[in-house]
Design a protein around this motif. Structure first.
Motif, short mmCIF file in Angstrom:
data_model
loop_
_atom_site.label_atom_id
_atom_site.label_comp_id
_atom_site.label_asym_id
_atom_site.label_seq_id
_atom_site.Cartn_x
_atom_site.Cartn_y
_atom_site.Cartn_z
N ARG A 23 0.94 -1.23 -0.08
CA ARG A 23 0.13 -0.06 0.05
C ARG A 23 0.73 1.17 -0.04
N THR A 24 1.83 1.11 -0.72
CA THR A 24 2.90 2.13 -0.75
C THR A 24 3.62 2.37 -2.23
N ASP A 25 3.76 3.48 -2.67
CA ASP A 25 4.37 3.46 -3.95
C ASP A 25 5.94 3.35 -3.95
N GLU A 26 6.46 3.18 -2.67
CA GLU A 26 7.94 3.27 -2.36
C GLU A 26 8.17 1.93 -1.63
N PRO A 27 7.96 0.59 -2.08
CA PRO A 27 8.04 -0.62 -1.32
C PRO A 27 9.64 -0.72 -0.91
N GLU A 28 10.28 -0.54 -2.07
CA GLU A 28 11.85 -0.66 -1.77
C GLU A 28 12.29 0.19 -0.50
N LEU A 29 11.79 1.49 -0.35
CA LEU A 29 12.12 2.16 0.86
C LEU A 29 11.29 1.79 2.32
N ARG A 30 10.33 1.44 1.98
CA ARG A 30 9.56 1.32 3.44
C ARG A 30 9.54 -0.19 3.62
N LEU A 31 9.62 -1.04 2.82
CA LEU A 31 9.67 -2.53 3.12
C LEU A 31 11.09 -3.35 2.89
N GLY A 32 11.86 -2.61 2.98
CA GLY A 32 13.34 -3.22 2.72
C GLY A 32 13.74 -4.04 3.96
N PRO A 33 14.68 -5.01 3.78
CA PRO A 33 15.19 -5.51 4.91
C PRO A 33 15.91 -4.71 6.08
N GLY A 34 15.60 -4.91 7.31
CA GLY A 34 15.80 -3.98 8.42
C GLY A 34 14.92 -2.88 8.74
N ALA A 35 13.91 -2.77 8.01
CA ALA A 35 12.83 -2.04 8.39
C ALA A 35 12.17 -2.32 9.68
N VAL A 36 12.01 -1.52 10.58
CA VAL A 36 10.96 -1.86 11.65
C VAL A 36 9.59 -1.22 11.83
N LEU A 37 8.73 -1.85 11.64
CA LEU A 37 7.07 -1.49 11.33
C LEU A 37 6.67 -1.86 12.62
N LEU A 47 7.48 -5.59 13.91
CA LEU A 47 8.13 -6.56 13.26
C LEU A 47 9.25 -6.01 12.38
N THR A 48 10.30 -6.56 12.35
CA THR A 48 11.51 -6.28 11.74
C THR A 48 11.57 -7.01 10.66
N ILE A 49 11.77 -6.48 9.09
CA ILE A 49 11.92 -7.14 8.04
C ILE A 49 13.30 -7.98 7.97
N GLU A 50 13.16 -9.13 7.69
CA GLU A 50 14.68 -9.94 7.57
C GLU A 50 14.88 -10.15 5.99
N THR A 51 14.07 -10.62 5.34
CA THR A 51 14.31 -10.70 4.01
C THR A 51 13.11 -10.30 3.22
N GLY A 52 13.07 -9.89 1.77
CA GLY A 52 11.97 -9.61 0.92
C GLY A 52 12.33 -10.02 -0.35
N ARG A 53 11.47 -10.58 -1.28
CA ARG A 53 11.65 -10.96 -2.52
C ARG A 53 10.24 -10.92 -3.15
N VAL A 54 10.35 -10.84 -4.49
CA VAL A 54 9.05 -10.98 -5.54
C VAL A 54 9.23 -12.54 -5.81
N HIS A 55 8.02 -13.06 -5.71
CA HIS A 55 7.76 -14.45 -6.23
C HIS A 55 6.26 -14.23 -7.09
N SER A 56 6.29 -14.49 -8.30
CA SER A 56 5.22 -14.61 -9.03
C SER A 56 4.20 -13.43 -9.02
N LEU A 60 7.17 -10.93 -1.17
CA LEU A 60 6.95 -12.09 0.01
C LEU A 60 7.95 -11.59 1.04
N LEU A 61 7.98 -11.19 2.14
CA LEU A 61 8.44 -10.88 3.63
C LEU A 61 8.75 -11.98 4.41
N ARG A 62 9.86 -12.05 5.08
CA ARG A 62 10.16 -12.90 6.24
C ARG A 62 10.25 -11.86 7.35
N PHE A 63 10.00 -12.04 8.58
CA PHE A 63 10.24 -11.08 9.92
C PHE A 63 11.33 -12.08 10.84
#
Length: 192
Positions: A23-37, A47-56, A60-63
């Motif tokens: 729900r953001t136009d800047e996912p690479e900024l707001r939902l990158g590894p290390g981001a605390v939400l 929650l702290t984002i550990e990893t992120g990747r695009v699949h299909s 996909l995020l892992r916290f």
């Protein structure tokens, strides 16, 4: 200022990954590894984002601390909230954050009041302003350059040039049949 940047969807796989509805136009900024939400409900986070990747085509995020499918599924429908500096502006001059557009007055080019933006809906093809009219009804205005001709943050207004029928009931309906009927009246068939 706190802004909702994503909603957690279903678990993906067995190692704690989740799908997210961005729900953001800047996912690479707001939902990158290390981001605390922070989260809604608050009990699920922060929650702290550990990893992120695009699949299909899905992010996909892992916290941190979420290691299995059961823990990931427990986060389903949780909103992810980022702290954002309210004075920060997007990099592009014709881009806006949702919080900048909320509560703007919507007017026609001649100054006629249409209503006030109460919600912004992000669809795959375009964004929509949900505008509450003075009579309490709502109208959806596509946030596209052809319709929203000006955003004036200083004056707190959005100027629109809507096509017929978008904000009123006076839609112009044209069909090929109407055109054919007009042509036939100009050229009546030969009498037999």
């Amino acid at each position: 200022m706190q802004l909702v940047v994503a909603r957690i969807g279903r678990a993906h796989g067995i190692k704690g990954e989740v799908t997210v509805e961005v729900r953001t136009d800047e996912p690479e900024l707001r939902l990158g590894p290390g981001a605390v939400l922070t989260t809604d409900p608050a009990s699920a986070g922060p929650l702290t984002i550990e990893t992120g990747r695009v699949h299909s085509g899905r992010l996909l995020l892992r916290f941190e601390g979420v290691r299995d499918r059961t823990a990931a599924e427990a986060l389903r429908n949780t909103l992810l909230i980022a702290d954002v500096d309210p004075a920060a502006l997007p990099d592009e001059p014709d881009e806006y954050y949702d919080h900048q557009l909320m509560d703007l007055d919507v007017v026609l080019a001649d100054g006629t009041e249409v209503g006030r933006i109460t919600e912004i809906t992000h669809l795959p093809s375009q964004d929509l302003f949900i505008v509450e009219r003075p009579d309490g009804t709502e109208v959806m205005i596509p946030f596209v350059e052809q319709i929203v001709t000006e955003i004036d943050l200083e004056a707190q207004r959005a100027v629109i040039d809507p096509p017929p029928g978008l904000i009123d009931d006076r839609a112009e309906i044209a069909s090929a049949r109407d055109d054919e009927a007009a042509d036939d009246s100009d050229h009546p068939e030969d009498a037999r």
